[in-house]
Design a protein around this motif. Structure first.
Motif: not given
Ligand code: MG
Length: 273
Positions: A151-153, A177-182, A204-208, A249-251
Motif C-alpha cells: 500500500l502506497e502511503t 512508504f512515500d514520505p513526501a505523500n504524508m 520506499v520512495h525518495a520524494k520530497d 527516486i520518484e519525481r
Molecule cells: Mg510515491
C-alpha cells in the motif's frame, strides 16, 4: 541486490527499450515499474519485455497499479477517483489489479503496489469492512504466486493505515512508504509515520514536497532535499529501523528538468547512504 540500492520510478509506456535505456544511462541498478500498458496485461509481448529487461541488467523491484479515470488534482478528486475505494469501478479495478499481479509474477517481480484510495478511518463504516474483504482477496491472489501487495502511503494517517493492515491480517500485505505523500496530503510527520509502519515497509520512495496551504488542496512536490521531508533524517530513520530494501527516486514531472532533478537526487542520496 545491495541494501539501499538506488532506483527510479519508471513509466514503461509503449517503448520499453527506450525507457530502460534511460535507467541504464542514469547508472541505476533498480526500478519500480509504473502501471504496464494494457497489451502486456492481455498476455502479449511479455517475452520481448523480459528480454529487454534482461539486457538492461536492471532489477525491477515493484510493479505499480494504475487505473483509467484516476485524477490527483485535489483531495476531493482523489477521494472520488483513485484506487479501489470508489464503489462503481471497484470490481473492474480489482480484476485489473490481479492481472497486474500475474504480469509482475511472469516477470519474476515479487512486489506489486498501489494507491488504493482514501481508506475510511472508521472501522464501523461499511466501506471499511468491504475494503478489508477486497484486500484479503488481492493478498491471497498474490500469495498464491509468492508475492506481496504494498500500500502506497499518503492518503491516510499512519495509525489509520496500520489499523487497516491489522484488520486485513494477511502476512503479505506491506507498505510502499512515500514520505513526501504524508506531507502533500497533510497526513502527518513522515518520520513518525515511518516509525509506526516500519515493520511493514517493503519499498520506499525518495520524494520530497511541501505541506498543503489550502483546505482540500495537495501540497507541492519539490526536488529531493528542497521540501519539508528532511531527507537526511528520513535516511537516518530508515537505517535505524533496519530497512535494507531499495530507495526509489520518484519525481513526478517530465522532460529535461525531471532528468536533472533525478541526477541531483542520486548525488544527494549517495552522500547520505
Ligand atoms: Mg510515491
Amino acid at each position: 541486490m545491495k541494501p539501499l540500492s538506488l532506483g527510479v520510478m519508471l513509466g514503461v509506456g509503449e517503448e520499453p527499450r527506450e525507457s530502460f535505456k534511460k535507467v541504464v544511462e542514469l547508472g541505476l541498478p533498480t526500478v519500480q515499474m509504473g502501471c504496464p500498458p494494457e497489451k502486456y496485461l492481455a498476455g502479449r509481448g511479455w517475452g520481448e519485455l523480459k528480454e529487454i529487461i534482461r539486457q538492461s541488467g536492471v532489477t525491477i523491484t515493484t510493479v505499480f497499479c494504475g487505473f483509467a479515470g484516476e485524477s490527483y488534482a485535489d483531495i476531493p478528486t482523489v477521494r472520488r477517483t483513485v484506487g479501489l475505494v470508489p464503489p462503481d469501478t471497484r470490481a473492474e479495478r480489482v480484476a485489473k489489479t490481479k492481472a497486474i499481479i500475474d504480469f509482475a509474477h511472469a516477470l519474476g517481480v515479487k512486489d506489486v503496489a498501489a494507491h488504493i484510495g482514501f481508506i475510511p478511518e472508521d472501522e464501523s463504516d461499511a466501506d471499511f469492512q468491504e475494503l478489508v474483504q477486497v484486500m484479503r482477496g488481492i493478498c491471497d491472489h498474490a500469495d498464491a504466486n509468492g508475492q506481496n501487495f504494498c500500500l502506497e502511503t499518503g492518503q491516510e494517517t499512519a495509525a489509520a493505515l496500520l489499523n487497516f493492515i491489522e484488520n486485513v491480517d494477511r502476512p503479505n500485505l506491506k507498505v510502499n512508504f512515500d514520505p513526501a505523500n504524508m506531507i502533500l496530503y497533510g497526513s502527518g510527520d513522515p518520520i513518525d509515520a515511518l516509525e509506526l509502519l516500519g515493520p511493514y515497509v517493503e519499498g520506499v520512495h525518495a520524494k520530497d514536497g511541501t505541506w498543503p496551504k489550502e483546505k482540500d488542496k495537495l501540497g507541492s512536490e519539490t526536488p529531493l532535499g528542497k521540501g519539508d521531508v528532511g531527507i537526511d533524517r528520513f535516511i537516518a530513520k530508515l537505517k535505524e529501523i533496519g530497512y535494507t530494501g531499495p530507495l526509489t527516486i520518484e519525481r513526478e514531472i517530465s522532460g529535461e528538468r525531471q532528468k536533472q532533478d533525478i541526477l541531483a537526487a542520486i548525488g544527494l542520496l549517495k552522500s547520505l547512504i
